[in-house]
Write an enzyme that holds these catalytic residues in place. Structure first.
Site, PDB file in Angstrom:
ATOM      1  N   ASP A 282       0.712  -1.074  -0.167  1.00  0.00           N
ATOM      2  CA  ASP A 282      -0.150  -0.123   0.056  1.00  0.00           C
ATOM      3  C   ASP A 282       0.928   1.233   0.011  1.00  0.00           C
ATOM      4  OD1 ASP A 282      -2.324   1.740   0.690  1.00  0.00           O
ATOM      5  OD2 ASP A 282      -3.463   0.013   0.918  1.00  0.00           O
ATOM      6  N   HIS A 305       2.617   1.796  -3.546  1.00  0.00           N
ATOM      7  CA  HIS A 305       1.236   2.752  -3.945  1.00  0.00           C
ATOM      8  C   HIS A 305       1.886   4.198  -3.541  1.00  0.00           C
ATOM      9  CE1 HIS A 305      -2.294  -0.214  -3.213  1.00  0.00           C
ATOM     10  NE2 HIS A 305      -1.306  -0.681  -4.091  1.00  0.00           N
TER      11      HIS A 305
END
Length: 475
Positions: A282, A305
């Site tokens: 993430d 991310h």
């Protein structure tokens, strides 16, 4: 008489020379002794020093009663080895009580050290290490520290939302050459976790999973040297803190591990994150509402991310984020690069952002502002929004994943993004020769230099409704 005068002259010269050489010798061996107990952590090059945090409430002189000395204590009265309090360190036995006892002992003395020694694999259950404590407390992890292996081993009575919590501390250091191992695999495999299908889509269903390390309502915190890996959810989280220094840490979990943000900040001010490596499933670093004066330098991020501000303004809430700097950083093989994401319907602002000297390597959405962030297909359109303004992108270079344009400014229909500055931005496709055009919607700004790809979609000047916004939504 002349002989006597000569002897007297020789005596005077010898006396002067002897005194001179004695003073020179003394000067050569003179030194200033350092103050006892003062530590000098390596300054993270090249960042400037953090702003001084406001002084917290006075710490009570003795928050815990002094326990009886444990057998086998270190010669230093300030070092409390958890094995002296009964920790086994075999990776199987529950060492929670030993860590709690060592913490209480170290908390009660100045410059106390909780030591988890090298060679030990210590398993403890969900624990809150709370203050206030005497000044200079250190948690020195040189071995391995880990939670129970998965939800089935997690004690029923324990909180499943967090594992290690450091609460109400001031001047605390968490450091060492050891590893915090999260044993996250069995949590990631829960059917309620989001899983990405072969077509890139994902289905999500919230379920309780622990954040591995949480700092809550604490000031002047330092985390350095540690390896933190495989968290069930967020690796490290700071809530309501002020004065945070993170230096030379490594955070890692698999690329597809869900919700494993590396470092998350919420309602936290005066933060420095330096010289660290984060790869996870993430956001590398995520910055939530209530954060200001955050300096990020020398970070290698990815796969991940990217670095995100947000999401902000969910459920029509107000969000305020300001003075965020990201410099001298590498982002590689990531779903996003530098991202600002806000929900429709929120209020507040994101302002004074500087992204400078960033190297992109095969990144999807290198530069993105998304004011239509939504986690489902049924988010309704709303007129209010968190305002984004005073954002600079300088010397952003590298390659992008061709599945999406490298620059994307999707700003609110009613609350425009303003004063965006682009300078020396050069982003080329990782594969092929076709350069994708940037996307802009209601975004105002300027190019100080020509960019690659050319960004001709930024609007000049400022929107007419700017003054009305400032009077209603300012932070």
């Amino acid at each position: 008489m002349r002989r006597l005068s000569g002897i007297l002259v020789i005596y005077i010269i010898s006396t002067v020379l002897f005194g001179h050489f004695t003073n020179v010798a003394r000067a050569r061996y003179h030194y200033h002794k350092g103050r006892h107990g003062v530590t000098h952590p390596l300054p993270p090059p090249p960042p400037p020093p953090l702003e001084t945090a406001n002084p917290p409430d006075q710490v009570p002189s003795d928050p815990y009663p002094s326990p009886d000395p444990a057998p086998g204590d270190s010669d230093s009265g300030c070092v409390f080895d958890v094995t002296s309090f009964g920790a086994v360190g075999d990776g199987s036995c529950d060492d929670t009580a030993a860590f709690q006892d060592a913490w209480k002992a170290a908390c009660a003395v100045e410059s106390g050290v909780v030591l988890a020694p090298e060679g030990g694999v210590f398993k403890i259950t969900s624990t809150i290490f709370s203050g206030p404590c005497k000044p200079g407390l250190v948690f020195q992890l040189d071995g391995v520290l880990m939670p129970p292996d998965g939800p089935e081993e997690w004690p029923e009575k324990d909180n499943k939302n967090q594992w290690l919590v450091f609460y109400r501390l001031d001047g605390f250091t968490f450091s060492g050459k050891g590893t915090v191992e999260g044993n996250g695999q069995k949590w990631w495999d829960l059917p309620c976790k989001p899983h990405r299908g072969p077509d890139g889509s994902s289905s999500s269903g919230p379920c309780a999973s622990p954040t591995m390390i949480r700092f809550f309502m604490s000031n002047n915190i330092e985390v350095k040297g540690l390896r933190i890996q495989n968290s069930p959810q967020f690796h490290m989280k700071f809530d309501g803190c002020q004065g945070v220094l993170i230096n030379e840490i490594q955070i890692s979990s698999p690329k597809l591990s869900p919700n494993t943000d590396g470092i998350h900040l919420g309602n936290t001010r005066s933060v420095g994150i330096y010289n660290s490596v984060v790869s996870n499933g993430d956001d590398c670093i995520s910055i939530g509402t209530g954060c200001s004066d955050v300096d990020i330098q020398g970070v290698t991020c990815g796969p991940s991310h990217g670095i995100s501000i947000g999401s902000l303004g969910v459920h029509n809430s107000q969000a305020c984020v300001s003075n965020i700097t990201v410099r001298n950083t590498v982002i590689r093989d990531s779903d996003n690069g530098l991202r600002v994401k806000t929900w429709q319907g929120g209020t507040g602002s994101v302002s004074n952002l500087l992204f400078e000297n960033i190297q992109m390597e095969n990144v999807l959405n290198c530069i993105i502002v998304d004011q239509y962030y939504c986690q489902s297909k049924d988010c309704r359109n709303e007129t209010s929004a968190v305002k984004v303004f005073d954002v600079e992108y300088r010397n952003i270079k590298g390659t992008y994943d061709v599945r999406s344009p490298p620059i994307h400014f999707a700003c609110s229909d009613t609350v425009a993004c303003t004063n965006i500055t682009m300078s020396e931005v050069e982003l080329l496709p990782e594969e092929g020769e076709l350069v994708d055009d940037p996307f802009c919607w209601n975004a105002y700004g300027k190019q100080e230099t020509l960019t690659i790809p050319p960004i001709d979609c930024l609007l000049d000047g400022s929107p007419v409704v700017e003054e009305a916004y400032d009077s209603n939504y300012g932070c």
